[in-house]
Design a protein around this motif. Structure first.
Motif, short mmCIF file in Angstrom:
data_model
loop_
_atom_site.label_atom_id
_atom_site.label_comp_id
_atom_site.label_asym_id
_atom_site.label_seq_id
_atom_site.Cartn_x
_atom_site.Cartn_y
_atom_site.Cartn_z
N UNK A 13 0.87 -1.16 0.00
CA UNK A 13 0.00 0.00 0.00
C UNK A 13 0.91 1.21 0.00
N UNK A 14 0.40 2.37 0.26
CA UNK A 14 1.22 3.57 0.21
C UNK A 14 2.16 3.66 1.40
N UNK A 15 2.01 2.80 2.37
CA UNK A 15 2.80 2.91 3.58
C UNK A 15 3.99 1.95 3.61
N UNK A 16 3.75 0.68 3.40
CA UNK A 16 4.79 -0.32 3.55
C UNK A 16 4.64 -1.40 2.48
N UNK A 17 5.70 -2.21 2.30
CA UNK A 17 5.58 -3.39 1.44
C UNK A 17 6.38 -4.53 2.03
N UNK A 18 5.87 -5.73 1.81
CA UNK A 18 6.51 -6.97 2.23
C UNK A 18 6.45 -7.89 1.02
N UNK A 19 7.62 -8.35 0.56
CA UNK A 19 7.66 -9.09 -0.69
C UNK A 19 8.64 -10.25 -0.59
N UNK A 20 8.23 -11.42 -1.09
CA UNK A 20 9.11 -12.58 -1.15
C UNK A 20 9.93 -12.49 -2.44
N UNK A 50 7.92 3.64 3.23
CA UNK A 50 7.82 4.64 2.17
C UNK A 50 8.96 5.64 2.06
N UNK A 51 9.69 5.90 3.12
CA UNK A 51 10.80 6.86 3.04
C UNK A 51 12.07 6.24 2.47
N UNK A 52 12.04 4.94 2.21
CA UNK A 52 13.18 4.30 1.58
C UNK A 52 13.93 3.31 2.44
N UNK A 53 13.66 3.24 3.72
CA UNK A 53 14.33 2.25 4.57
C UNK A 53 13.87 0.85 4.17
N UNK A 54 14.75 -0.13 4.35
CA UNK A 54 14.41 -1.50 3.98
C UNK A 54 15.16 -2.49 4.86
N UNK A 55 14.69 -3.72 4.83
CA UNK A 55 15.37 -4.83 5.51
C UNK A 55 15.13 -6.09 4.69
N UNK A 72 10.20 -6.50 12.31
CA UNK A 72 9.35 -5.34 12.06
C UNK A 72 10.21 -4.18 11.58
N UNK A 73 9.82 -3.59 10.45
CA UNK A 73 10.45 -2.36 9.94
C UNK A 73 9.41 -1.26 10.07
N UNK A 74 9.70 -0.28 10.90
CA UNK A 74 8.74 0.79 11.20
C UNK A 74 9.02 2.01 10.32
N UNK A 75 8.02 2.89 10.19
CA UNK A 75 8.27 4.15 9.50
C UNK A 75 9.48 4.85 10.14
#
Length: 190
Positions: free
Chosen positions: A8-15, A30-35, A143-146
């Motif tokens: 969605x516009x907030x977060x993404x989780x993808x295999x 959404x700001x570009x942080x990732x894990x 968990x990856x937070x805003x």
């Protein structure tokens, strides 16, 4: 595993699969942080801030091929930390394939609202029970937070009638720009 993908516009989780074909879950905010979390070892192998800077160290000698543990990132050490017991150093959890936990136990809502979340689970294989004769469920929530804050929550449950003891650690390898600027504590120092 299509139900794992959430966008969605907030977060993404993808295999995804890495260059060696190992499955990993990529969390983005959404700001570009990732894990990135590899299913092999339940291992966080990347954590980037919103400027794209890698916050974890992965050794150039890391081999992303089982059964060898991944060197760097955030390995999960269980059921033994170090080499003080009868198991291989740091236990076997970092050398096993974890599964997506499709039915995680309830967590406080503050651990998942507007955050990219993946829940993993490790249960003992027949091979594991031969070397460590205990039945358990190890659940890991990443968990990856805003803003890019990363949280790992572990829950270890004895699923047998006999008690057991264990040691556990997140053996985190942080990336530093200058190793000479780090603080080292020698054994026995206060």
């Amino acid at each position: 595993m299509g139900n794992l993908t959430m966008s969605d516009q907030k977060v993404s989780v993808e295999m995804q699969k890495d260059a060696n074909g190992l499955e990993k879950v990529v969390l983005k905010e959404p700001r570009g942080a990732s894990a990135q979390v590899h299913l092999f070892g339940g291992h966080v192998t990347s954590w980037k801030n919103d400027r794209g800077e890698e916050l974890l160290f992965i050794s150039s000698k890391a081999i992303f091929r089982p059964p060898k543990a991944i060197r760097g990132g955030i390995p999960i050490c269980f059921p033994q930390f170090g080499s003080s017991g009868s198991l291989e150093q740091h236990g076997f959890a970092r050398n096993r394939f974890w599964s997506i936990d499709k039915n995680p136990p309830p967590f406080p809502t503050s651990t998942s609202n507007n955050k990219a979340v993946v829940d993993l689970i490790l249960k003992p294989s027949d091979e594991d029970v031969k070397i460590w004769p205990h039945s358990f469920e190890f659940r890991l929530r990443v968990v990856l937070a805003p803003g890019g804050d990363l949280t790992l929550i572990s829950r270890i449950r004895n699923t047998d009638s006999k008690p057991f003891t264990f040691t556990f650690a997140y053996h985190t390898y942080f990336s530093v720009s200058d190793i000479r600027a780090t603080v080292r504590r020698s054994q026995g120092s206060g």
